[in-house]
Design an enzyme around this catalytic site. Structure first.
Site, PDB file in Angstrom:
ATOM      1  N   THR A  77      31.028  41.314  33.166  1.00 13.24           N
ATOM      2  CA  THR A  77      29.342  40.591  31.964  1.00 13.24           C
ATOM      3  C   THR A  77      29.774  39.795  30.472  1.00 13.24           C
ATOM      4  O   THR A  77      29.991  39.160  30.229  1.00 13.24           O
ATOM      5  CB  THR A  77      27.427  41.493  31.684  1.00 13.24           C
ATOM      6  OG1 THR A  77      27.695  41.325  33.101  1.00 13.24           O
ATOM      7  CG2 THR A  77      27.226  40.278  31.095  1.00 13.24           C
ATOM      8  N   ASN A 166      29.227  39.217  45.658  1.00 18.93           N
ATOM      9  CA  ASN A 166      29.062  40.409  46.446  1.00 18.93           C
ATOM     10  C   ASN A 166      28.127  41.183  46.464  1.00 18.93           C
ATOM     11  O   ASN A 166      28.096  42.383  47.175  1.00 18.93           O
ATOM     12  CB  ASN A 166      28.603  41.348  44.499  1.00 18.93           C
ATOM     13  CG  ASN A 166      27.553  40.157  43.642  1.00 18.93           C
ATOM     14  OD1 ASN A 166      28.129  38.560  43.605  1.00 18.93           O
ATOM     15  ND2 ASN A 166      26.439  40.699  43.570  1.00 18.93           N
ATOM     16  N   GLN A 196      35.043  40.967  42.768  1.00 17.78           N
ATOM     17  CA  GLN A 196      35.147  41.215  44.000  1.00 17.78           C
ATOM     18  C   GLN A 196      36.361  40.506  44.379  1.00 17.78           C
ATOM     19  O   GLN A 196      36.634  41.428  45.854  1.00 17.78           O
ATOM     20  CB  GLN A 196      34.031  41.019  44.584  1.00 17.78           C
ATOM     21  CG  GLN A 196      32.293  41.291  44.337  1.00 17.78           C
ATOM     22  CD  GLN A 196      31.739  43.082  44.748  1.00 17.78           C
ATOM     23  OE1 GLN A 196      32.609  43.469  44.682  1.00 17.78           O
ATOM     24  NE2 GLN A 196      30.963  43.393  43.266  1.00 17.78           N
ATOM     25  N   SER A 216      36.467  43.316  36.487  1.00 14.53           N
ATOM     26  CA  SER A 216      35.488  44.304  36.030  1.00 14.53           C
ATOM     27  C   SER A 216      36.639  45.534  36.618  1.00 14.53           C
ATOM     28  O   SER A 216      36.253  46.237  37.490  1.00 14.53           O
ATOM     29  CB  SER A 216      34.159  44.639  36.590  1.00 14.53           C
ATOM     30  OG  SER A 216      33.361  45.871  36.479  1.00 14.53           O
ATOM     31  N   GLY A 217      36.238  46.607  36.423  1.00 18.34           N
ATOM     32  CA  GLY A 217      36.711  47.770  35.976  1.00 18.34           C
ATOM     33  C   GLY A 217      36.651  48.840  37.200  1.00 18.34           C
ATOM     34  O   GLY A 217      36.369  49.457  38.173  1.00 18.34           O
ATOM     35  N   HIS A 218      34.456  48.925  37.178  1.00 24.06           N
ATOM     36  CA  HIS A 218      33.821  49.730  38.125  1.00 24.06           C
ATOM     37  C   HIS A 218      33.668  49.470  39.437  1.00 24.06           C
ATOM     38  O   HIS A 218      32.425  50.301  40.081  1.00 24.06           O
ATOM     39  CB  HIS A 218      32.385  50.487  37.257  1.00 24.06           C
ATOM     40  CG  HIS A 218      31.013  48.650  36.929  1.00 24.06           C
ATOM     41  ND1 HIS A 218      30.394  49.312  37.661  1.00 24.06           N
ATOM     42  CD2 HIS A 218      31.249  48.194  36.115  1.00 24.06           C
ATOM     43  CE1 HIS A 218      29.837  48.247  37.967  1.00 24.06           C
ATOM     44  NE2 HIS A 218      30.362  47.538  36.637  1.00 24.06           N
ATOM     45  N   THR A 254      37.287  49.002  18.180  1.00 23.91           N
ATOM     46  CA  THR A 254      38.468  49.348  18.751  1.00 23.91           C
ATOM     47  C   THR A 254      38.663  49.307  20.064  1.00 23.91           C
ATOM     48  O   THR A 254      37.278  49.232  20.348  1.00 23.91           O
ATOM     49  CB  THR A 254      38.368  51.016  18.009  1.00 23.91           C
ATOM     50  OG1 THR A 254      38.674  51.150  16.236  1.00 23.91           O
ATOM     51  CG2 THR A 254      39.609  52.108  18.416  1.00 23.91           C
ATOM     52  N   CYS A 345      12.540  40.947  44.391  1.00 21.24           N
ATOM     53  CA  CYS A 345      11.268  41.859  44.961  1.00 21.24           C
ATOM     54  C   CYS A 345      10.060  40.814  44.307  1.00 21.24           C
ATOM     55  O   CYS A 345       9.903  40.741  43.268  1.00 21.24           O
ATOM     56  CB  CYS A 345      10.637  43.302  44.100  1.00 21.24           C
ATOM     57  SG  CYS A 345       9.574  43.696  45.192  1.00 21.24           S
TER      58      CYS A 345
HETATM   59  N1  PLP Z   1      30.146  39.849  38.987  1.00 22.70           N
HETATM   60  C1  PLP Z   1      30.333  40.368  40.183  1.00 22.70           C
HETATM   61  C2  PLP Z   1      30.934  39.291  41.094  1.00 22.70           C
HETATM   62  C3  PLP Z   1      29.680  41.168  40.194  1.00 22.70           C
HETATM   63  O1  PLP Z   1      29.569  41.893  41.257  1.00 22.70           O
HETATM   64  C4  PLP Z   1      29.425  41.842  39.561  1.00 22.70           C
HETATM   65  C5  PLP Z   1      28.294  43.393  39.124  1.00 22.70           C
HETATM   66  O2  PLP Z   1      27.733  43.418  39.651  1.00 22.70           O
HETATM   67  C6  PLP Z   1      29.272  40.807  37.602  1.00 22.70           C
HETATM   68  C7  PLP Z   1      30.250  40.119  37.663  1.00 22.70           C
HETATM   69  C8  PLP Z   1      29.132  42.139  36.524  1.00 22.70           C
HETATM   70  O3  PLP Z   1      30.110  42.950  35.859  1.00 22.70           O
HETATM   71  P1  PLP Z   1      30.233  44.344  34.972  1.00 22.70           P
HETATM   72  O4  PLP Z   1      28.702  44.904  35.568  1.00 22.70           O
HETATM   73  O5  PLP Z   1      31.617  44.590  34.500  1.00 22.70           O
HETATM   74  O6  PLP Z   1      29.210  43.528  33.978  1.00 22.70           O
END
Ligand code: PLP
Length: 782
Positions: A77, A166, A196, A216-218, A254, A345
């Site tokens: 993000t 995603n 992704q 994104s790392g996670h 940092t 929703c």
């Molecule tokens: N873009 C895509 C395609 C994603 O799947 C995600 C996470 O859901 C993001 C952006 C946002 O990533 P982050 O959680 O690292 O901000």
């Protein structure tokens, strides 16, 4: 995928992943051993700097950054934000020199992650660019509309697309897209969200003209809080966070060295040519195939919501006919398989904007389930997942909700008593009487038609009536269809019923408490369903009273359930401003109804707008002064008509997709109902007699009933939401409602809270629920 001590199967890797062991180790080293600040010039600092620099070099190699740049930041993000902010600042400068003629549009794919359009809108507003946000349509396969892009490109300030979606795993053809973009606009800044894609296919960014690529790392086994942004050589970059000048002044603060180190450990795996840990495309496609074939066996009504050929193999998006996402999610969660459903929703229904944009039918969007595994998944994990999917499907079959393709005979327990099925707010009520092996179906909602049919066939009872309480304004009854489908199980001939489905043969007469004689159907012995005309909401409104008759008398206190249609709603009265309504007739009907049912008769309306299940006259009178006045003859008819007309005027005809059938107020009082996780054990010890009731559906209950993990001495009784009214009906008549100590539990604490509120409203003063449900109270999982 990941197994923990609870033996969960984690198939939601597109949301986030567990952190791989060597990434944990790398982060830990960076916290405990190489803990220096990369800006310090002493040896400890230099060591930290080395991790930062070498990880950046590795990252460049992995994404093929060439002479481009990589900056580390907090996640995708922030990367998206930085890219858009930088590009738009440059656009602003150009607009000030050349005017805005060539910078009219901000283009983004309709199925982008919301971070993209929301950032575009935010910075477009703040920087006063004045461009129009334009979403690029996609086709049924999720592919961007090239003609649309072409038409807009020459006047586009920035274009944002994604490498892999995603929710669906759909991959765009970046090569073709590049040719299109650069043919029509050589200089437009182009961001590709690569979140992704990393680790799933090779990226050679410097060989393309992509200007910005966030990661994104996670999403790929590193921890949360670390991400990176690739920028092409020469692409404008304005620091989004200014300060101490870290990251060459491009991103101050940092550095998150533990995060960088962990990300580095993952990048090493991706970079291995003979990568053992991250499986090849072919292997992953084989895994997907296994799961897909299993799903087809398990859920015959399944459809897949993405094209397999153009999607990454790690994401499977599907819908099962007649099962909204929430139901499958609950089912899988009970089977300890973690998946996700669509995101938005609307009027209580979860739906997916991605599938909506792809133009898929509404039901597919409302039923969408995403299963996603990561590239480090093992075959054993896939096999375990398949085994669990089959277990989940067997549990559904056992509940008579579905017939799977497994070819095994599954015994379904016979249901007894009242069953409530819901679609949105509309309720269908089924009463099953095991003694006479017969059932009645009341107000069958079209959306539930197939489910009702399966259920009746599976239970094998005779159907004594399929009847509507009135002609519904807001939804279709599927009575005619059901009558045909269930013909072999109907106990009367198709010709012999009236306009609302009431059989005209094999009926008898019973006398109600007010002395009037009405038509009734006999179930077993003295159990009858009687028909009382209650016009008002519509001219044909009728109420159906179920109870024990004695000598052809159905006394008010013997009526257990009253199916009141929309005459009385929970917390309100049915509207009387339809063409066929009559407010003055409703006045009479209410008085009649209240005189022929008892204080503890459970009223079952055909709508339940606030998840309150059922009600009693007693509970309604407490919250509805008008009803109280009518019942007690405290208001004259003409006065009632006036008051009711002004009430109905307040009614919005339509809320979302629903036409409201009456004015209802929320009556919930949740004070004192919550037993918090930290107090549960003490609470159970101090209430040894309490009845613990699990309100999840039977299939969930059977899949997950590890009560030891909650430290419960006895297994709770299972009272699914669909059987709640039946349970209330059985327990309310015992007359000691206020003394009964009840503790409800479910998966997350949301269903159980609703149930506890309902019980409180109905006078069960000692009803409570376990806040946080099974999810937060599992002591064995700490
Ligand atoms: N873009 C895509 C395609 C994603 O799947 C995600 C996470 O859901 C993001 C952006 C946002 O990533 P982050 O959680 O690292 O901000």
């Amino acid at each position: 995928m990941h197994h923990d001590r609870l033996n969960e199967i984690y198939l939601d890797n597109n949301a986030t992943t567990p952190v791989l062991e060597d990434a944990v180790k790398a982060a830990q080293d960076a916290m405990q051993t190489v803990y220096g600040n990369p800006s310090s010039t002493h040896v400890t600092g230099l060591r930290a700097r080395y991790i930062l620099d070498s990880t950046r070099d590795l990252a460049k190699e992995v994404v093929g950054a060439g002479r481009g740049n990589i900056i580390f930041l907090s996640g995708a993000t922030e990367g998206i934000q930085t890219a858009i902010f930088s590009a738009l600042i440059e656009i602003k400068r150009k607009i000030s020199q050349q005017g805005n003629e060539n910078y009219r549009y901000l283009l983004y794919g309709a199925t982008e992650h919301k971070a993209v359009p929301n950032s575009l809108k935010h910075w477009n507003d703040i920087l006063e660019i004045g461009a129009e946000l334009v979403s690029i349509p996609v086709d049924n396969d999720g592919k961007l509309d090239y003609d649309f892009i072409e038409k807009h490109l020459s006047k586009t300030a920035m274009i944002c697309t994604m490498a892999v979606n995603n929710e669906t795993g759909v991959a765009q053809d970046l090569g073709a897209l590049e040719t299109l973009i650069r043919t029509h606009n050589a200089s437009v800044p182009w961001m590709v969200d690569c979140v992704q894609a990393l680790g799933k296919f090779e990226l050679e960014l410097a060989k393309t003209t992509i200007d910005y690529a966030p990661f994104s790392g996670h999403k790929i086994y590193a921890p949360k809080g670390i991400g990176m942004l690739y920028t092409r050589e020469g692409a404008p970059l304005t620091p989004f966070i200014a300060g101490g000048g870290q990251e060459s002044g491009l991103r101050s603060g940092t550095e998150n060295l533990p995060g960088v180190a962990a990300f580095g450990a993952i990048l090493k795996h991706i970079n291995e040519t003979e990568c053992q840990l991250f499986k090849s495309h072919e292997v992953l496609a084989g895994f997907r195939n296994k799961i897909v074939e299993t799903l087809k066996l398990a859920f015959p009504g399944i459809v897949f919501n993405m094209p397999f050929e153009t999607s990454v193999p790690t994401t499977i998006n599907f819908s099962v006919k007649d099962f909204p996402s929430k139901e499958i999610l609950d089912l899988f969660d009970a089977a300890q398989i973690r998946v996700s459903s669509g995101s938005a929703c609307s009027s209580g229904v979860t739906r997916s904007y991605v599938l909506d944009e792809m133009g898929l039918p509404a039901w597919q969007s409302e039923s969408a389930i995403r299963m996603s595994f990561g590239p480090a998944v093992t075959e054993q994990e896939i096999d375990d997942a398949c085994e669990r999917i089959l277990l989940a499907s067997q549990a559904l079959t056992q509940s008579c909700l579905m017939l799977n393709n497994l070819g095994v005979d599954i015994d379904s327990p016979r249901q007894e008593g009242l069953i409530q099925l819901k679609s949105g707010s509309a309720c269908t009520w089924i009463y099953a009487d095991s003694q006479s092996e017969s059932m009645v179906v009341i107000d069958p909602v079209e959306e539930l038609g197939e489910r009702i049919e399966k259920f009746v066939h599976c239970q094998g009872y005779r159907v004594k009536a399929i009847v509507d309480t009135h002609s519904h304004a807001d939804h279709e009854s599927c009575r005619p269809m059901l009558q045909k489908l269930l013909q072999s199980q109907l106990s009367y001939d198709l010709k012999d019923y009236d306009e609302l489905g009431w059989p005209m043969v094999s009926t008898q007469n019973v006398t109600l408490s007010d002395g009037q004689s009405v038509s009734a159907i006999q179930l077993s012995n003295n159990l009858v369903l009687a028909k009382l005309e209650t016009p008002g909401h519509t001219s044909d409104s009728q109420s159906l009273l179920l109870g024990q008759s004695v000598d052809s008398q159905l006394k008010a206190e013997d009526v257990r359930f009253a199916f009141v249609g929309d005459t009385i709603l929970i917390g309100g009265l049915g509207r009387t401003n339809f063409v066929s309504s009559s407010t003055s007739k409703m006045y009479d009907s209410l008085q009649t109804l209240c005189s022929v049912i008892g204080q503890s008769t459970l009223m079952c309306p055909s709508h339940d707008y606030n998840n309150e299940f059922a009600t009693t006259v007693y509970a309604e009178e407490a919250g509805n002064a008008l009803l109280h006045e009518v019942k007690s003859h405290l208001v004259e008819k003409s006065h009632f008509v006036k008051q009711k007309e002004s009430l109905d005027k307040r009614l919005n005809d339509q809320v979302g997709h629903e036409i409201l059938c009456g004015v209802v107020g929320k009556q919930c009082d949740s004070e004192g109902i919550h037993v918090m996780p930290e107090e549960l054990q003490h609470f159970l010890k101090s209430h040894p007699q309490i009845r613990v009731l699990d309100v999840r559906e039977a299939h969930e209950f059977h899949l997950f009933n590890d009560w030891d993990s909650l430290n419960l001495e006895r297994a709770p009784e299972n009272v699914p939401l669909s059987r709640l009214a039946n349970f209330i009906g059985n327990n309310i008549c015992s007359g000691d409602s206020e003394k009964q100590e009840l503790l409800f539990v479910c998966r997350s604490g949301s269903r159980s809270a609703k149930v506890a509120e309902t019980f409180r409203r109905l006078g069960f003063e000692n009803a409570r629920h376990i806040s946080g449900g099974v999810a937060l109270n599992c002591v064995a999982c700490d």
